[in-house]
Scaffold this motif. Structure first.
Motif: not given
Length: 278
Positions: A250-278
């Motif tokens: 489902e895309g990249p998951l930033v393992l060491t970002a609190v939000d999984g990278g969702r906010a920064r990747l959205a700025e770049l037009g990329v959807t972050a993968a769902p967080d498996p621990l959410a």
């Protein structure tokens, strides 16, 4: 061999990544004028103990500390000690890692100590961090490893030149695969080296630590007599940013970002993968 992870294994790496994120938060708060780099190392060790995680730097190849603390012209692998006391105007890279159930995470950030920093230092850190996110955004299914390197280098080269005249993309150091070990194949350059070819294709289950290091001058470095501390050859200051990233279906998951990278990747037009621990 490149290690490919299952979704369950990525979830364990995400747990380790959240420990690293907490180390960064607490160490950044503690990086104040008058604090020693040893103080920061103790903060990191306390977080690991609280979370029931293990350090992956301590003892690695004989490294004597829990984190790396690299101040000003130190690029990477600075050793925390009581003698290195932070002062207002310093910048410090805090490189930290954690192991949870045998699975690793690794990340770094650049912190500004106190006040009085030249604007070009803020811009150096911004350029380095933003190049990291450009590289993460290129970590897409079907791309090649070189596409990450190309995205990082291209972003840096498109930025206005600093007053010092250039941004040096540090040579001979870069990112790496990560999983059951901290450093694994493949090596991830922060610039394109055509001798290395395009590299492997990026497929779901691949996990990488992506980490640009940029100076306000040279790309050349040397290692001190302690066999760890890496400094720029010309004494210019450098910035280091890093995240561990998993590529999923489902895309990249930033393992060491609190939000999984969702906010920064959205700025770049990329959807972050769902967080498996959410």
């Amino acid at each position: 061999m490149v290690e490919i992870k299952t979704p369950e294994q990525i979830a364990k790496m995400r747990a380790a990544g959240l420990v690293v994120a907490e180390i960064h938060r607490r160490c950044a708060e503690a990086a104040v004028p008058g604090a020693s780099t040893k103080d920061l190392d103790e903060v990191a060790a306390a977080v690991l103990a609280e979370r029931g995680a293990k350090p992956n730097f301590l003892g690695y190849g004989g490294f004597p500390a829990t984190i790396c603390t690299s101040v000003n012209d130190v690029v990477v692998h600075g050793i925390p000690d009581e003698r290195t006391v932070l002062k207002s105007g310093d910048i410090i890279s805090i490189d930290a890692g954690a192991i949870v159930d045998g699975w690793h995470a690794d990340a770094a950030l650049t912190v500004f100590v106190g006040e009085g920093h030249a604007p070009e230092l803020h811009e150096l850190s911004r350029v380095t961090e933003d190049s990291l996110w450009a590289g993460i955004a290129a970590m897409r299914k079907g791309n090649r490893l070189v596409d990450i390197s190309k995205a990082i280098e291209g972003y840096i080269k498109r930025q206005p030149r600093p007053a010092s005249g250039t941004y040096g993309i540090i040579e001979n150091y870069g990112g790496h695969g990560i999983g059951t070990e901290m450093h694994m194949d493949p090596h991830v350059l922060n610039y394109v080296d055509r001798r290395r070819g395009r590299g492997p294709r990026l497929i779901p289950g691949l996990c990488l630590a992506i980490e640009p290091m940029v100076s306000l001058g040279t790309a050349k470095t040397h290692t001190l007599a302690d066999e760890w501390t890496v400094k720029t050859n010309d004494g210019t200051w450098s910035s280091h940013w890093e995240h561990s990233v998993a590529l999923t279906e489902e895309g990249p998951l930033v393992l060491t970002a609190v939000d999984g990278g969702r906010a920064r990747l959205a700025e770049l037009g990329v959807t972050a993968a769902p967080d498996p621990l959410a």
